[in-house]
Design a protein around this motif. Sequence first.
Motif, PDB file in Angstrom:
ATOM      1  N   TYR A  15      27.657 -16.043 -67.813  1.00 50.42           N
ATOM      2  CA  TYR A  15      26.704 -15.459 -66.868  1.00 50.42           C
ATOM      3  C   TYR A  15      26.732 -16.215 -65.539  1.00 50.42           C
ATOM      4  N   GLU A  16      26.369 -15.495 -64.483  1.00 53.60           N
ATOM      5  CA  GLU A  16      26.080 -16.160 -63.213  1.00 53.60           C
ATOM      6  C   GLU A  16      24.569 -16.321 -63.105  1.00 53.60           C
TER       7      GLU A  16
ATOM      8  N   ARG B 167      31.860 -23.130 -60.295  1.00 55.05           N
ATOM      9  CA  ARG B 167      31.236 -22.433 -59.182  1.00 55.05           C
ATOM     10  C   ARG B 167      32.030 -21.164 -58.910  1.00 55.05           C
ATOM     11  N   ARG B 168      31.340 -20.076 -58.623  1.00 54.41           N
ATOM     12  CA  ARG B 168      32.021 -18.822 -58.328  1.00 54.41           C
ATOM     13  C   ARG B 168      32.946 -18.998 -57.121  1.00 54.41           C
TER      14      ARG B 168
ATOM     15  N   GLN C 214      33.140 -10.487 -62.299  1.00 55.15           N
ATOM     16  CA  GLN C 214      31.815  -9.873 -62.415  1.00 55.15           C
ATOM     17  C   GLN C 214      31.895  -8.609 -63.261  1.00 55.15           C
TER      18      GLN C 214
ATOM     19  N   ARG D 200      21.528 -15.389 -55.985  1.00 58.87           N
ATOM     20  CA  ARG D 200      22.713 -15.738 -56.769  1.00 58.87           C
ATOM     21  C   ARG D 200      23.149 -17.154 -56.404  1.00 58.87           C
TER      22      ARG D 200
ATOM     23  N   GLY E  62      25.759 -18.737 -57.604  1.00 57.92           N
ATOM     24  CA  GLY E  62      27.212 -18.916 -57.647  1.00 57.92           C
ATOM     25  C   GLY E  62      27.678 -19.749 -58.823  1.00 57.92           C
ATOM     26  N   ASP E  63      26.753 -20.241 -59.652  1.00 60.45           N
ATOM     27  CA  ASP E  63      27.115 -21.053 -60.814  1.00 60.45           C
ATOM     28  C   ASP E  63      27.399 -20.156 -62.016  1.00 60.45           C
ATOM     29  N   ILE E  64      28.569 -20.344 -62.611  1.00 59.54           N
ATOM     30  CA  ILE E  64      28.940 -19.605 -63.818  1.00 59.54           C
ATOM     31  C   ILE E  64      28.683 -20.497 -65.032  1.00 59.54           C
TER      32      ILE E  64
END
Length: 611
Positions: free
Chosen positions: A408-409, A444-445, A376, A422, A424-426
């Motif tokens: 980005y998330e 996925r984060r 992040q 959020r 959690g997907d990058i």
Amino acid sequence: MSSRMLLSCDPHDNEAGLKLLEDLTTNANQVQLEVLEEILTQNANTEYLRGYLDGHSDKGLFKKKVPIVNYEDIKPHIERIANGEPSRIISAQPITELLTSSGTSGGQPKLMPSTAEDLDRKTFFYNLLIPVMNKYVDGLDQGKGMYLLFIKPEISTPSGLMARPVLTSYYKSSNFRNRPFNRFNVYTSPDDTILCLDSKQSMYCQLLCGLVQREEVLRVGAVFASAFLRAIKFLEDHWGELCSNIRTGCVSDWITDPSCRNAVSSFLSKPQPDLADFIEFECNGESWEGIIKKLWPRTKYIEVIVTGSMAQYIPTLEFYSGGLPLVSTMYASSECYYGINLKPLSKPSDVSYTLLPNMAYFEFLPVQKNNGEVTQQVQRNGGCIKKEGERVEIEVVGLVDVKVGHYYELVVTTFTGLYRYRTGDILMVTGFYNNAPQFWFVQRRNVVLSIDTDKTNEEDLLKAVTQAKLLLEPYGFLLTEYTSYADTSSIPGHYVLFWELKTRGNNDLSKPDHTVMEQCCSIVEESLDSVYRRCRRRDNSIGPLEIRMVKPGTFDALMDFCVSQGSSVNQYKTPRCIKSKEAIKILDSRVVGKVFSKKVPFWEPCKMETK
């Protein structure tokens, strides 16, 4: 409802559908502003938004005052609704059901709010996919689609609202039963076979119907690559019985679901010995390479999601497919349906999704990717985020302001009661279509392992391993290092853990007793979340967990390899999941023992009443 917010799309009118896409993507910024205004105006007096905006619906105030949140922040509000309090806690529209996300919280699936109108939004989304496919593939109206679709158990919350997976929700809705072309019988699976809760009977009957109609099939697929390959494995195990049913014109006695039997009977109205002989000949060959093309010769493509964690299944799909294109059409989740692939015939590694600006209000948290890790990027610029009870300033970027090549998330504000959530997907921006950005799904984060709908993060894996290694200590063994990978070389795939052990004291044994290590496997599985355990116990979509014990010094060799690939010696830490084939070879070359879990972990849907 604004004319742009929920647009009708006639899937029979390709020209109108493609024009609609042009309008939405060209006017992406204006549509996003209208979406946010619509959501705020409608929900300004909900308890959640009043706490930050005091009844106002100003967009600037929203971005300044409403925090960016994780699931744990909104969980209490959703649980209150599940327990019987009014929907107006978070949504002006009545919440009609709760969607269970495959991500987990406290060992249980997350619950996402949904409304009746949201089913219409999803139908619009599905309808828009049809003109895109017709643009790239000719003649899809000249045959049928064999889509293997399944529902999962649902639960009743204390309020009476049903909680179920998003696809189960859609398949059980009138929107699905009345979907375009369904009345023209262009799908091989009757709805009753899809809606059968017994997954084995459902799978058998859908494959039976697909085989009987093999000459009419133009496209095949499932939602995820893992589910489609599970169907192929099922076919490998049951083709003899399926051929027997086709030869006699009678379905097997163990198909006891009356709706399934009735649905299949219309396709098995008479014996078809020639068809049975043909299928038997193909399935009984030396190799199943290209079996899809052999059994369904008119097939033009396989429609399955092969992005994200599903990319690990591409080689196996290519083996079975006979050179057919693998098509990932859409990007969606329990929270929201996001975007579609406007170039569906592109290679899986090149798939980008174009976010549809009328589906939700989208924002993006910048992240950095260093040495293969996504981290992040916190900056003091125009937003705030909740983090362990504190509010931390963080940069937020709008849909049309993202930059190509940046990570980005995804953050969403939906029509159903999620505000600056959020996901959690990058994602990585790959370009723009008109004024709408296109994204490559990165990961996925925090997720390190995934076989099916399971998403095991590093923290969950650590907790499970910590519980299991306690078994070794009375025998004088210490776990010094571990890592993992998702082994999808067989169907179903399974988790593999590499453990490096050392002895303490005068223990002369080179490795622990086999039975003790089996127990370690079982404890790891019991310690993982409910989605993993459901996939293992009910769905049979994940195989038994495996621990591979490696020689002392193995993880030193792994570090040497990672450093040789560009990792910093000073900043190196053992990766808890290995994706490099070369690294896995290094670990495998030093294995001194293997053991699998012998027990299937305990699982129950929920403490609430099962329906």
